[in-house]
Design a protein around this motif. Structure first.
Motif, PDB file in Angstrom:
ATOM      1  N   LEU B  89       0.696  -1.165  -0.012  1.00 53.10           N
ATOM      2  CA  LEU B  89      -0.159  -0.038   0.182  1.00 53.10           C
ATOM      3  C   LEU B  89       0.746   1.259  -0.036  1.00 53.10           C
ATOM      4  O   LEU B  89       1.858   1.434   0.846  1.00 53.10           O
ATOM      5  CB  LEU B  89      -0.721  -0.017   1.311  1.00 53.10           C
ATOM      6  N   VAL B  90       0.487   2.331  -0.677  1.00 52.93           N
ATOM      7  CA  VAL B  90       1.255   3.658  -0.857  1.00 52.93           C
ATOM      8  C   VAL B  90       0.014   4.527  -0.858  1.00 52.93           C
ATOM      9  O   VAL B  90      -1.060   4.277  -1.375  1.00 52.93           O
ATOM     10  CB  VAL B  90       2.004   3.746  -2.059  1.00 52.93           C
ATOM     11  N   ARG B  91       0.418   5.669  -0.116  1.00 58.40           N
ATOM     12  CA  ARG B  91      -0.584   6.608  -0.112  1.00 58.40           C
ATOM     13  C   ARG B  91      -0.837   7.470  -1.236  1.00 58.40           C
ATOM     14  O   ARG B  91       0.467   8.191  -1.885  1.00 58.40           O
ATOM     15  CB  ARG B  91      -0.395   7.703   1.323  1.00 58.40           C
ATOM     16  N   SER B  92      -2.002   7.936  -1.758  1.00 57.58           N
ATOM     17  CA  SER B  92      -1.826   8.814  -3.082  1.00 57.58           C
ATOM     18  C   SER B  92      -2.115  10.195  -2.584  1.00 57.58           C
ATOM     19  O   SER B  92      -1.552  11.265  -2.981  1.00 57.58           O
ATOM     20  CB  SER B  92      -2.865   8.409  -4.263  1.00 57.58           C
ATOM     21  N   TYR B  93      -3.070  10.478  -1.424  1.00 56.29           N
ATOM     22  CA  TYR B  93      -3.218  11.684  -1.022  1.00 56.29           C
ATOM     23  C   TYR B  93      -4.012  11.442   0.283  1.00 56.29           C
ATOM     24  O   TYR B  93      -5.031  10.468   0.228  1.00 56.29           O
ATOM     25  CB  TYR B  93      -3.988  12.844  -1.757  1.00 56.29           C
ATOM     26  N   ASN B  95      -6.206  10.384   3.267  1.00 59.87           N
ATOM     27  CA  ASN B  95      -6.464   9.107   3.660  1.00 59.87           C
ATOM     28  C   ASN B  95      -6.321   7.829   2.642  1.00 59.87           C
ATOM     29  O   ASN B  95      -6.952   6.800   2.982  1.00 59.87           O
ATOM     30  CB  ASN B  95      -7.199   8.941   4.671  1.00 59.87           C
ATOM     31  N   TYR B  97      -5.126   5.433  -0.091  1.00 62.61           N
ATOM     32  CA  TYR B  97      -4.239   4.391  -0.157  1.00 62.61           C
ATOM     33  C   TYR B  97      -4.398   3.209  -1.539  1.00 62.61           C
ATOM     34  O   TYR B  97      -5.604   3.098  -1.585  1.00 62.61           O
ATOM     35  CB  TYR B  97      -3.587   3.644   1.040  1.00 62.61           C
ATOM     36  N   TYR B  98      -3.527   3.084  -2.169  1.00 61.90           N
ATOM     37  CA  TYR B  98      -3.643   1.928  -3.285  1.00 61.90           C
ATOM     38  C   TYR B  98      -2.629   1.013  -3.253  1.00 61.90           C
ATOM     39  O   TYR B  98      -1.455   1.204  -3.029  1.00 61.90           O
ATOM     40  CB  TYR B  98      -3.963   2.556  -4.595  1.00 61.90           C
TER      41      TYR B  98
END
Lengths: 325, 331
Positions: B89-93, B95, B97-98
């Protein structure tokens, strides 16, 4: 030679570990927990990411910027004069930030980062650096129809952030790091940055750093050496050309040596890191290196970020055995 | 037809039963065949909805896809390109995540990935259904890469994979193939030539009409450069930017051999645009381009709206086109 980070650390781990902060923010947004309970979750996660940095073996750590939604709004929301607008892509990443919009005179109201610094320092066996987004970058990424000149806005921000830097120094921060990546690619504005940092860091006697990432230092080097800071952070991963560019002048400061890719999961080996230290050693000797990732670690999943830090420390240890420092 | 064809950009909202089934599937509580049945049921719903609303060229709605990149890179229930897997999981903006995909080996076409669903959707209707793929630059840019020494090598290999898939879609009978490249302007100075080259590899020798959709970010940085893309239609999110792109076209005319896809309804706002506002947008665009070279569409995929909102937005779009055609006597 120190092993350190640039700043951010992934806020949540992957399964089976619980994504506590993500869950807490979601619950807060649904009104199920109070702001106080959310703050407690942030504290817990801060302790957790401090623990991982210490376990990896870093000499100098950050609080992971766990409470930061992004580099811009965390500061802008807490100054007067800003409102927060829609999502914008952050530089050449697939992450987004909410754009600050200048609506009135920009001013400092009360400490923004002091409590977080004190909390982190109180929970870390290693020194913690205090990190502030720089005035130039905040100005460059904000929408501004009030000051209408990037110079004027940058200087107003420098004035406001000067208060913050002094407050952090007062709180005992051993190092104050200013992040101004947007100066790369905007070399015409270098004098604006120089003037702003002079104001912002006036009276700051602890160690000071200016960090950049992603871009080429072409056009701002060797001028970067004139800035009133002790450490300059440069990304050698995104731009391989920075290796050559740095040879333009004798490097007279400490170097924030960004050599572990903070944006890709491929794991560097300890040997590769030691090699990089060796390769830079004729420009900047090991004793003047802060070896770190190329940027904040939030572009990575938590597990890869941790693994990268462990290898960074192993590489630094190898290089120390080899070169001293 | 007198121009001003209507179509949609790609995704539609998934009905609740499908969202629930996808979550059950990813927990191992539902098998792939049962999920596929529900995906087809939802696809049929959207085909009928688009017919009922009166769109000219349809999309299948992407009921089988969670994310436009991850679907091809190991997302549960997706079809995975050889050499890719799903990452952490990586945060895109905020809260959000994808799971960011990872390229771990040489990229290989795994066999048809989208053809069955396209064939199913096209089998339901006489109107053309577009084949929908994600472009090579975006596929690579939105993934980690642990295999290739340079982005160029990864993007060009990915282009071969997407080319093979486009070939299969064309062979199956797809007349229109849309290759989405929302990341194409991430590094305009450094990489735009590469993105154009890769697009050339994708379309090479395929007898279909290619469209592309570009959104987010600074479109002005790649205009008029984007006109070098080897496609018949370029679609941009006009509504979201208050039709400011018209200024770009005023300053530098659009390629006279290409069509322009005009996004006229915002996909991120709950609020429904008044028909008059959409009519005004279309008319403003008609001052610069003839109707036979304009396609009228939403700004982007509608998957973040509710089913009702998505249909309401499409209805406004179609009503506005009818009004413009009537006023200008295009029919």
């Amino acid at each position: 030679m120190l092993a350190t980070v640039v700043g951010s650390y992934p806020k949540i781990p992957n399964r089976p570990r619980p994504a506590r902060l993500r869950a807490a923010i979601a619950r807060f947004e649904r009104g199920e927990i109070s702001a106080k309970e959310l703050a407690r979750a942030e504290d817990e996660v801060t302790v957790e990411v401090i623990g991982e940095q210490v376990e990896a073996g870093l000499d100098l750590i950050s609080d992971g910027q766990v409470r930061w939604e992004d580099d811009q709004t965390h500061i802008a929301r807490r100054l007067s004069g800003f409102s927060i607008d829609g999502l914008q892509r952050y530089l050449d990443t697939n992450t987004y930030f909410r754009q600050p919009e200048v609506e009135g005179a920009v001013a400092w109201q009360s400490p923004i980062l002091v409590r977080d610094y004190q909390f982190a320092a109180g929970h870390s066996p290693r020194p913690v650096k205090a990190i502030i987004t720089g005035p130039y970058t905040l100005a460059a990424l904000s929408k501004d129809e009030r000051y209408r000149s990037r110079r004027d806005l940058t200087l107003a921000l420098a004035e406001a952030l000067h208060r913050e830097a002094l407050a952090l120094q007062e709180a005992g921060a051993p190092l104050i790091q200013v992040n101004d990546p947007l100066i790369l690619g905007n070399s015409d504005d270098f004098p604006v940055l120089a003037e702003a940092l002079k104001r912002m860091l006036d009276g700051v006697t602890v160690e000071k750093a200016l960090y950049t990432w992603f871009g080429s230092i072409e056009g701002v080097y060797p001028q970067l050496l004139e800035l009133p800071v002790d450490i300059i952070g440069i990304d050698f991963v995104s731009r391989a050309g920075n290796w050559e560019a740095l040879r333009k002048a004798p490097f007279t400061k400490k170097l924030g040596f960004g050599i572990v890719d903070g944006r890709n999961t491929r794991l560097e080996t300890a040997d590769e890191i030691a090699q990089a230290v060796r390769r830079i050693s004729d420009v900047c000797p090991p004793e003047r290196l802060h070896v770190n990732p190329s940027c904040g670690l939030e572009y990575l999943p938590r597990e890869e970020a941790f693994e990268k830090l462990k290898r960074l420390v192993e590489g630094v240890t190898l290089a120390q055995a080899d070169l001293g420092g | 037809m007198g121009g001003l064809l209507t179509t949609a950009v790609g995704s539609y909202p998934k009905p609740d039963y499908l969202a629930k089934a996808r979550s059950q599937f990813s927990q191992g509580k539902l098998d792939r065949d049962d999920l596929a049945k529900l995906e087809r049921r939802a696809t049929e719903y959207w085909i009928r909805a688009q017919e009922r609303l009166g769109l000219d060229v349809l999309v299948h709605g992407e009921m089988e896809r969670g994310d436009m990149v991850a679907y091809f890179a190991g997302e549960p229930g997706g079809t995975t390109i050889g050499g890719m897997k799903i990452g952490g999981l990586v945060r895109s903006y905020g809260n959000r995540y994808y799971h960011k995909p990872v390229i771990v080996d040489k990229l290989r076409w795994p066999g048809p990935m989208t053809v069955d669903m396209w064939r199913f959707a096209q089998g339901l209707t006489d109107r053309p259904v577009k084949g929908m793929l994600t472009g090579p630059y975006t596929m690579v840019e939105w993934s980690f890469d642990e295999h290739y020494p340079s982005r160029r090598e990864a993007v060009l290999d990915m282009a071969q994979v997407i080319h093979r898939e486009a070939e299969e879609l064309a062979r199956a009978g797809a007349r229109y193939i849309q290759i989405d490249e929302p990341a194409i302007h991430t590094r305009p100075q450094e990489d735009f030539d590469l993105a154009v080259e890769a697009f050339g590899v994708v379309v090479e020798g395929i007898a279909a009409e290619f469209h592309t959709h570009i959104c987010y970010g600074e479109v002005e940085l790649i205009y008029p450069d984007m006109l070098r893309l080897p496609v018949k239609q370029i679609h941009l999110a006009f509504k979201n930017t208050g039709f400011e792109y018209l200024k770009l076209i005023e300053e530098h005319p659009f390629d006279s051999r290409k069509d322009l896809g005009v996004g006229v309804v915002d996909v991120h706002e709950h609020e429904l645009e008044p028909v008059d506002e959409v009519v005004a947008g279309i008319k403003a665009t008609l001052k610069l381009m003839p109707p036979e070279r304009l396609w009228i569409e939403p700004d982007c995929g509608l998957k973040t709206r509710t089913v009702e909102e998505a249909e309401a937005k499409l209805r406004v779009m179609v009503d506005a086109v009818r009004q413009v055609k009537h006023e200008l006597e295009l029919e």
